[in-house]
Design a protein around this motif. Structure first.
Motif, PDB file in Angstrom:
ATOM      1  N   ASP A 194       0.828  -1.205   0.000  1.00 34.08           N
ATOM      2  CA  ASP A 194       0.000   0.000   0.000  1.00 34.08           C
ATOM      3  C   ASP A 194       0.863   1.256   0.000  1.00 34.08           C
ATOM      4  O   ASP A 194       1.214   1.785   1.056  1.00 34.08           O
ATOM      5  N   ARG A 220      -6.383   0.030   8.417  1.00 31.36           N
ATOM      6  CA  ARG A 220      -5.799  -0.216   7.095  1.00 31.36           C
ATOM      7  C   ARG A 220      -4.833  -1.400   7.132  1.00 31.36           C
ATOM      8  O   ARG A 220      -4.843  -2.261   6.243  1.00 31.36           O
ATOM      9  N   LEU A 224      -5.367  -5.053   5.256  1.00 34.71           N
ATOM     10  CA  LEU A 224      -4.380  -5.638   4.352  1.00 34.71           C
ATOM     11  C   LEU A 224      -4.010  -7.049   4.785  1.00 34.71           C
ATOM     12  O   LEU A 224      -3.926  -7.966   3.953  1.00 34.71           O
TER      13      LEU A 224
END
Length: 357
Positions: A194, A220, A224
């Motif tokens: 990312d 986040r 992931l």
């Protein structure tokens, strides 16, 4: 509240992320573990900060609860700790219908999860991670283990929790050491998956700036990892991307007998070393190392170490779990935000000892 669902069939579970959640553990636990007893495993530092609050919440929810606090630190994550945990579980009459909570960082999560996986051949457990490293990485995915003198996590299992409860407010109590420990893993996610996350960390030069958006950062990273775990629960394919920086990081930790760099700091160093190596070999886009190192230095993460016995680090590589019949699967960056698994031989690392000795 932010919520993620880890879809693993019969082993599925939810991750809940909310500030102040630590005081509602009991009510959140009831739908997951409607049982009479809850055994809380923690360490002495975390227990002093949050143990009383968690116990009060459990008792208010109707649980008969007991807390066991172990010495803090990586040395506790050892086979020698298990006997005392098993005896405490026996003394509290824990059955396979009860629940174990791991309240703490990666050491307690890994150790307590392994105890849960092996006591009575499996007792349900719930992760309550309180460190940045545990919230963004180790509490999700079901890897539970203890260390041996020859390396980290060499005795372990895959045993998924029934839930993961995260309170980002617990991160305010972390010392600078443990903050940087977890930030190493956050940087890792930006590196491998990312670039937007990597850029976010680049734009926030201080801990206070990061804390303002910590709910988003934790969510986040967990999202992931959730995606990789759902693809590859047992770490034989895509999930191995999460090992970026770990091969050399673990080797350095072993050479320091787990008394030097913390895990996240060692991972940061490992990311530097492997990217330096891969750029030199033409396997990574030029300039990737410079950008990575700038971010590591920005957040006081190490890019260099000097070992008295670098040969011990190289020897630890041969015992790495990723060593399959003399071959190693290492994770290399193509560029920031994109990584790949690269099968190679231990000779790939020739010359690295001169960088750490």
């Amino acid at each position: 509240m932010k919520q993620l669902h880890v879809a693993l069939g019969a082993n599925s579970y939810d991750i809940l992320i909310e500030r102040g959640l630590i005081d509602r553990i009991g009510s959140l636990l009831r739908p997951v573990a409607d049982c009479p007893r809850a055994f809380v495993l923690t360490d002495e530092n975390v227990g002093a900060l949050y143990g009383e609050r968690v116990m009060k919440s459990l008792e208010q929810a109707g649980y008969k609860a007991r807390l066991m606090a172990l010495p803090a630190g990586e040395a506790t994550k050892a086979l020698s700790s298990l006997g005392g945990i098993y005896q405490a579980l026996l003394d509290f009459h824990i059955t396979r219908k009860d629940v174990i909570l791991t309240l703490g960082g990666g050491v307690i999560g890994d150790l307590g999860g392994f105890a849960a996986a092996t006591f009575l051949r499996g007792v349900p457990f719930v992760q309550v991670p309180t460190s940045l490293l545990a919230q963004v990485d180790s509490s999700v995915g079901g890897k539970v283990a203890v260390d041996l003198p020859g390396g980290k996590n060499l005795v372990g299992s895959f045993y998924q929790p029934k839930a993961v409860f995260m309170d980002p407010d617990t991160l305010t109590s972390l010392t600078g050491h443990y903050w940087s420990d977890g930030l190493g893993e956050v940087v890792k996610y930006g590196c491998i998956l990312d670039e937007g996350l990597f850029e976010m960390i680049e734009s926030m030069p201080s801990r206070s700036a990061l804390m303002e958006r910590m709910d988003e950062v934790v969510y986040r990273c967990c999202d992931l990892k959730r995606g990789l775990v759902e693809q590859d629960e047992h770490d034989t394919g895509a999930r191995m991307l999460l090992n970026f920086g770990h091969t050399l990081g673990h080797a350095v930790e072993a050479a320091q007998h787990y008394q030097g760099l913390s895990h996240g700091q060692a991972v940061a160093l490992g990311m530097h070393l492997i990217t330096r190596l891969s750029e030199e070999k033409g396997l990574t886009v030029p300039g990737t190392l410079a950008r990575l190192d700038a971010l590591l230095r920005q957040h006081d993460l190490p890019t260099a170490v000097r070992l008295d016995h670098p040969d011990q680090a190289m020897a630890a590589l041969l015992h790495d779990k990723k060593n399959l019949g003399g071959k190693l699967n290492v994770v290399l960056l193509d560029r920031i935000g994109q990584a790949r698994i690269y099968p190679t031989l231990p000779d790939f690392f020739k010359g690295v000892e001169s960088w750490i000795g």
